[in-house]
Design an enzyme around this catalytic site. Structure first.
Site, PDB file in Angstrom:
ATOM      1  N   GLY A  96     -12.990 -37.612 -32.228  1.00 45.99           N
ATOM      2  CA  GLY A  96     -12.342 -37.335 -33.518  1.00 45.99           C
ATOM      3  C   GLY A  96     -10.835 -37.203 -33.376  1.00 45.99           C
ATOM      4  N   PHE A  97     -10.220 -36.820 -34.455  1.00 44.11           N
ATOM      5  CA  PHE A  97      -8.757 -36.671 -34.509  1.00 44.11           C
ATOM      6  C   PHE A  97      -8.274 -35.681 -33.443  1.00 44.11           C
ATOM      7  CE2 PHE A  97      -5.769 -33.750 -36.993  1.00 44.11           C
ATOM      8  CZ  PHE A  97      -4.615 -34.280 -36.418  1.00 44.11           C
TER       9      PHE A  97
ATOM     10  N   ASN B 136     -21.153 -38.051 -31.817  1.00 39.37           N
ATOM     11  CA  ASN B 136     -22.134 -38.939 -32.469  1.00 39.37           C
ATOM     12  C   ASN B 136     -21.450 -40.008 -33.319  1.00 39.37           C
ATOM     13  OD1 ASN B 136     -21.284 -37.585 -34.745  1.00 39.37           O
ATOM     14  ND2 ASN B 136     -23.322 -37.022 -35.473  1.00 39.37           N
TER      15      ASN B 136
ATOM     16  N   THR C 115     -17.538 -39.255 -37.703  1.00 37.54           N
ATOM     17  CA  THR C 115     -16.157 -39.493 -38.165  1.00 37.54           C
ATOM     18  C   THR C 115     -15.242 -39.900 -37.010  1.00 37.54           C
ATOM     19  OG1 THR C 115     -15.721 -37.125 -37.925  1.00 37.54           O
ATOM     20  CG2 THR C 115     -16.264 -37.912 -40.130  1.00 37.54           C
TER      21      THR C 115
ATOM     22  N   VAL D 296     -24.836 -33.049 -31.397  1.00 37.25           N
ATOM     23  CA  VAL D 296     -24.915 -31.684 -30.859  1.00 37.25           C
ATOM     24  C   VAL D 296     -25.999 -30.827 -31.520  1.00 37.25           C
ATOM     25  CG1 VAL D 296     -22.528 -31.572 -30.042  1.00 37.25           C
ATOM     26  CG2 VAL D 296     -23.080 -30.796 -32.381  1.00 37.25           C
TER      27      VAL D 296
ATOM     28  N   THR E  95     -24.795 -29.059 -37.911  1.00 36.43           N
ATOM     29  CA  THR E  95     -23.841 -29.359 -36.828  1.00 36.43           C
ATOM     30  C   THR E  95     -23.145 -28.082 -36.382  1.00 36.43           C
ATOM     31  OG1 THR E  95     -23.508 -31.629 -37.534  1.00 36.43           O
ATOM     32  CG2 THR E  95     -21.737 -30.647 -36.245  1.00 36.43           C
TER      33      THR E  95
ATOM     34  N   TYR F 264     -19.642 -26.145 -44.958  1.00 37.94           N
ATOM     35  CA  TYR F 264     -18.632 -26.100 -43.897  1.00 37.94           C
ATOM     36  C   TYR F 264     -18.213 -24.655 -43.626  1.00 37.94           C
ATOM     37  CZ  TYR F 264     -14.275 -27.305 -41.426  1.00 37.94           C
ATOM     38  OH  TYR F 264     -13.263 -27.416 -40.504  1.00 37.94           O
TER      39      TYR F 264
ATOM     40  N   LYS G 117     -19.354 -22.566 -40.328  1.00 37.44           N
ATOM     41  CA  LYS G 117     -18.358 -22.123 -39.341  1.00 37.44           C
ATOM     42  C   LYS G 117     -18.398 -20.607 -39.177  1.00 37.44           C
ATOM     43  CE  LYS G 117     -16.074 -25.920 -38.106  1.00 37.44           C
ATOM     44  NZ  LYS G 117     -15.805 -26.337 -36.724  1.00 37.44           N
TER      45      LYS G 117
ATOM     46  N   ARG H 132      -8.413 -36.436 -46.338  1.00 40.08           N
ATOM     47  CA  ARG H 132      -7.569 -35.234 -46.301  1.00 40.08           C
ATOM     48  C   ARG H 132      -6.194 -35.567 -46.870  1.00 40.08           C
ATOM     49  NH1 ARG H 132      -9.055 -32.606 -40.459  1.00 40.08           N
ATOM     50  NH2 ARG H 132      -9.766 -34.697 -39.936  1.00 40.08           N
TER      51      ARG H 132
HETATM   52  P1  NAD Z   1     -12.790 -35.117 -37.090  1.00 45.22           P
HETATM   53  O1  NAD Z   1     -13.755 -35.373 -38.197  1.00 45.22           O
HETATM   54  O2  NAD Z   1     -11.732 -36.140 -36.856  1.00 45.22           O
HETATM   55  O3  NAD Z   1     -13.566 -34.911 -35.720  1.00 45.22           O
HETATM   56  C1  NAD Z   1     -14.840 -34.349 -35.633  1.00 45.22           C
HETATM   57  C2  NAD Z   1     -15.608 -35.077 -34.548  1.00 45.22           C
HETATM   58  O4  NAD Z   1     -16.928 -34.492 -34.431  1.00 45.22           O
HETATM   59  C3  NAD Z   1     -15.824 -36.551 -34.875  1.00 45.22           C
HETATM   60  O5  NAD Z   1     -15.539 -37.334 -33.748  1.00 45.22           O
HETATM   61  C4  NAD Z   1     -17.292 -36.638 -35.250  1.00 45.22           C
HETATM   62  O6  NAD Z   1     -17.848 -37.902 -35.020  1.00 45.22           O
HETATM   63  C5  NAD Z   1     -17.880 -35.553 -34.370  1.00 45.22           C
HETATM   64  N1  NAD Z   1     -19.153 -35.031 -34.858  1.00 45.22           N
HETATM   65  C6  NAD Z   1     -19.468 -34.654 -36.123  1.00 45.22           C
HETATM   66  N2  NAD Z   1     -20.737 -34.220 -36.164  1.00 45.22           N
HETATM   67  C7  NAD Z   1     -21.237 -34.320 -34.902  1.00 45.22           C
HETATM   68  C8  NAD Z   1     -22.488 -34.036 -34.298  1.00 45.22           C
HETATM   69  N3  NAD Z   1     -23.512 -33.550 -35.027  1.00 45.22           N
HETATM   70  N4  NAD Z   1     -22.655 -34.265 -32.979  1.00 45.22           N
HETATM   71  C9  NAD Z   1     -21.626 -34.762 -32.243  1.00 45.22           C
HETATM   72  N5  NAD Z   1     -20.415 -35.063 -32.748  1.00 45.22           N
HETATM   73  C10 NAD Z   1     -20.224 -34.840 -34.062  1.00 45.22           C
HETATM   74  O7  NAD Z   1     -12.152 -33.683 -37.352  1.00 45.22           O
HETATM   75  P2  NAD Z   1     -10.960 -32.941 -36.613  1.00 45.22           P
HETATM   76  O8  NAD Z   1      -9.878 -32.748 -37.594  1.00 45.22           O
HETATM   77  O9  NAD Z   1     -10.657 -33.602 -35.317  1.00 45.22           O
HETATM   78  O10 NAD Z   1     -11.618 -31.515 -36.366  1.00 45.22           O
HETATM   79  C11 NAD Z   1     -12.118 -31.129 -35.086  1.00 45.22           C
HETATM   80  C12 NAD Z   1     -12.627 -29.713 -35.158  1.00 45.22           C
HETATM   81  O11 NAD Z   1     -11.573 -28.824 -35.533  1.00 45.22           O
HETATM   82  C13 NAD Z   1     -13.754 -29.512 -36.183  1.00 45.22           C
HETATM   83  O12 NAD Z   1     -14.699 -28.626 -35.662  1.00 45.22           O
HETATM   84  C14 NAD Z   1     -13.041 -28.900 -37.360  1.00 45.22           C
HETATM   85  O13 NAD Z   1     -13.900 -28.074 -38.118  1.00 45.22           O
HETATM   86  C15 NAD Z   1     -11.953 -28.083 -36.665  1.00 45.22           C
HETATM   87  N6  NAD Z   1     -10.818 -27.884 -37.577  1.00 45.22           N
HETATM   88  C16 NAD Z   1      -9.942 -28.893 -37.842  1.00 45.22           C
HETATM   89  C17 NAD Z   1      -8.901 -28.691 -38.730  1.00 45.22           C
HETATM   90  C18 NAD Z   1      -7.889 -29.768 -39.052  1.00 45.22           C
HETATM   91  O14 NAD Z   1      -7.031 -29.533 -39.905  1.00 45.22           O
HETATM   92  N7  NAD Z   1      -7.905 -30.907 -38.418  1.00 45.22           N
HETATM   93  C19 NAD Z   1      -8.757 -27.448 -39.358  1.00 45.22           C
HETATM   94  C20 NAD Z   1      -9.684 -26.453 -39.092  1.00 45.22           C
HETATM   95  C21 NAD Z   1     -10.701 -26.680 -38.175  1.00 45.22           C
HETATM   96  N1  UDP Z   2      -5.506 -32.836 -52.076  1.00 39.91           N
HETATM   97  C1  UDP Z   2      -4.824 -33.556 -53.050  1.00 39.91           C
HETATM   98  N2  UDP Z   2      -4.924 -34.904 -53.040  1.00 39.91           N
HETATM   99  C2  UDP Z   2      -5.649 -35.597 -52.121  1.00 39.91           C
HETATM  100  C3  UDP Z   2      -6.329 -34.865 -51.116  1.00 39.91           C
HETATM  101  C4  UDP Z   2      -6.236 -33.489 -51.136  1.00 39.91           C
HETATM  102  O1  UDP Z   2      -4.143 -32.983 -53.918  1.00 39.91           O
HETATM  103  O2  UDP Z   2      -5.670 -36.835 -52.195  1.00 39.91           O
HETATM  104  C5  UDP Z   2      -5.367 -31.379 -52.057  1.00 39.91           C
HETATM  105  C6  UDP Z   2      -6.679 -30.611 -52.000  1.00 39.91           C
HETATM  106  O3  UDP Z   2      -7.208 -30.414 -53.304  1.00 39.91           O
HETATM  107  C7  UDP Z   2      -6.255 -29.343 -51.336  1.00 39.91           C
HETATM  108  C8  UDP Z   2      -5.141 -29.771 -50.371  1.00 39.91           C
HETATM  109  O4  UDP Z   2      -4.697 -31.026 -50.866  1.00 39.91           O
HETATM  110  O5  UDP Z   2      -5.732 -28.442 -52.265  1.00 39.91           O
HETATM  111  C9  UDP Z   2      -5.601 -29.935 -48.932  1.00 39.91           C
HETATM  112  O6  UDP Z   2      -6.732 -30.750 -48.941  1.00 39.91           O
HETATM  113  P1  UDP Z   2      -7.449 -31.232 -47.589  1.00 39.91           P
HETATM  114  O7  UDP Z   2      -8.692 -31.949 -48.008  1.00 39.91           O
HETATM  115  O8  UDP Z   2      -6.492 -31.951 -46.736  1.00 39.91           O
HETATM  116  O9  UDP Z   2      -7.793 -29.888 -46.814  1.00 39.91           O
HETATM  117  P2  UDP Z   2      -8.399 -28.473 -47.241  1.00 39.91           P
HETATM  118  O10 UDP Z   2      -8.621 -28.407 -48.713  1.00 39.91           O
HETATM  119  O11 UDP Z   2      -9.671 -28.389 -46.477  1.00 39.91           O
HETATM  120  O12 UDP Z   2      -7.370 -27.514 -46.797  1.00 39.91           O
END
Ligand code: NAD
Ligand code: UDP
Length: 338
Positions: free
Chosen positions: A29-30, A51, A54, A76, A109, A162, A166, A203
């Site tokens: 993932g990211f 898996n 995403t 997982v 998950t 979600y 968490k 996002r």
């Molecule tokens: P992402 O969606 O890019 O990455 C998530 C990864 O998990 C993907 O590669 C996806 O394929 C994998 N995955 C999903 N379900 C799975 C499963 N059942 N088994 C194995 N792999 C699985 O998201 P991200 O932004 O890289 O986030 C990574 C982690 O950080 C997540 O747990 C997310 O909740 C947490 N997080 C991220 C942010 C953010 O802003 N990026 C903020 C808060 C928490």
């Molecule tokens: N949002 C928006 N336009 C978009 C996508 C998101 O205005 O095209 C808003 C969304 O409603 C939220 C904020 O941007 O208030 C952040 O959204 P994101 O999905 O990135 O993350 P989260 O809501 O989980 O913080």
């Protein structure tokens, strides 16, 4: 292929006694892909488990030839038997668009994934870090959010799969810590952005940049006055690694994020200015339970990890815009070649 040939193609690295075997779930993932790259750079062996819901192979391409890197397709929610020294548990879709696609699987998950990874850590007595989230605070009534705030979370809404998944994962981590003495670390990650985000992630940062680059309308949900605080990926990864390497007394939860708070309209204006786009703003309904304001109090991370973000929004957006421009150019080249 004989062994010699194999050894020549993939030279075995020097034995490093400090090197660890590290499992990163969600490694494609990211954030996971940046974490894998950073750990490899430090000389560790990395097992990426994903898996590919995403996650994308493109995020891993530059690491695939590294003999210390291994990828395993695995969900997982099923038990995993591997031998590692440390576990970073990141597997879980993070974008509301993706995690609401199959909400039951999202909860599984987080919850079954945590149970399976904690079980694995217990068998190995391995240190385990949970990628938790600012979503545990829900739509917060305390601002900025400190770790001792318990949150304001709807248990039955569209975001609950979600948020509550968490929260339950955090409960499991702390019960394994108290009941079994497992070495745990819990990070609460606030909105993070950067290269390797999925272009169709949904996002806000990826949406706004992709829309601006295509000259399409920028979709503001609600009136755009809701706030977020955006952290660049490299800062966040540094925080995660510091937390994992911190002493046994530091278990968290620890907020990791950039406290610079801005409204979604301000973000849209910044993206339009930096891309030089002619895109107009269009207003769409605010999704249910969308938090009105969010800003991390990072005092604990500063004191316990010596951590704070260094990358400004402008610098981070510049790198992210360049990444999305490259994706668009590559896609256009591929279409033209066909
Ligand atoms: P992402 O969606 O890019 O990455 C998530 C990864 O998990 C993907 O590669 C996806 O394929 C994998 N995955 C999903 N379900 C799975 C499963 N059942 N088994 C194995 N792999 C699985 O998201 P991200 O932004 O890289 O986030 C990574 C982690 O950080 C997540 O747990 C997310 O909740 C947490 N997080 C991220 C942010 C953010 O802003 N990026 C903020 C808060 C928490
Ligand atoms: N949002 C928006 N336009 C978009 C996508 C998101 O205005 O095209 C808003 C969304 O409603 C939220 C904020 O941007 O208030 C952040 O959204 P994101 O999905 O990135 O993350 P989260 O809501 O989980 O913080």
């Amino acid at each position: 292929m004989n062994e010699r040939h194999f050894t020549q193609e993939f030279p075995v690295p020097e034995l490093d006694l400090n090197a660890k075997r590290i499992l990163v779930t969600g490694g494609a993932g990211f954030l996971g892909s940046h974490l894998c790259a950073a750990l490899l750079k430090q000389g560790h062996e990395v097992l990426c488990v994903d898996n590919f819901f995403t996650g994308r192979r493109a995020n891993l391409r530059h690491m695939l030839a590294n003999p210390r890197f291994e990828v395993m397709r695995h969900d997982v929610t099923f038990p995993l038997y591997v031998e590692v020294d440390e576990i970073y548990n990141l597997a879980c879709p993070a974008s509301p668009f993706h995690y609401q696609h199959d909400p039951v699987q999202t909860t599984k998950t987080s919850v079954h994934g945590a149970i399976n990874m904690l079980g694995l850590a217990k068998r190995l007595n391995a240190k385990i870090l949970q990628a938790s989230t600012s979503e545990v605070y829900g739509d917060p009534t305390v601002h900025p959010q400190t770790e001792d705030y318990w949150g304001n979370v709807n248990p039955i809404g569209h975001r609950s799969c979600y948020d509550e998944g968490k929260r339950c994962a955090e409960t499991l981590f702390f019960d394994y810590y108290r009941q079994h003495g497992l070495p745990i670390k819990v990070a609460r990650i606030f909105n993070t952005y950067g290269p390797n985000m999925h272009p169709d992630d949904g996002r806000v940062v990826s949406n706004f940049i992709m829309q601006a680059l295509a000259g399409k309308p920028i979709t503001i949900y609600g009136d755009g006055s809701q706030t977020r605080s955006f952290c660049f990926a490299s800062d966040l990864i540094d925080g995660l690694i510091r937390l994992m390497n911190s002493g046994p007394d530091v278990v968290g939860p620890i907020n990791l994020g950039n406290p610079v708070e801005l409204s979604i309209c301000e973000l849209a204006e910044t993206v339009i200015r930096m891309t030089g786009s002619a895109s107009q703003l269009v207003y769409k309904p605010l999704p249910q339970d969308d938090p009105i304001q969010r800003q991390p109090d990072i005092t604990r991370a500063q004191e316990q990890l010596g951590w704070g973000p260094e990358v400004t929004l402008e610098t981070g957006l510049e790198a992210t815009i360049a990444y999305f421009e490259n994706i668009i150019a590559t896609t256009q080249r591929t279409v033209t070649e066909k």
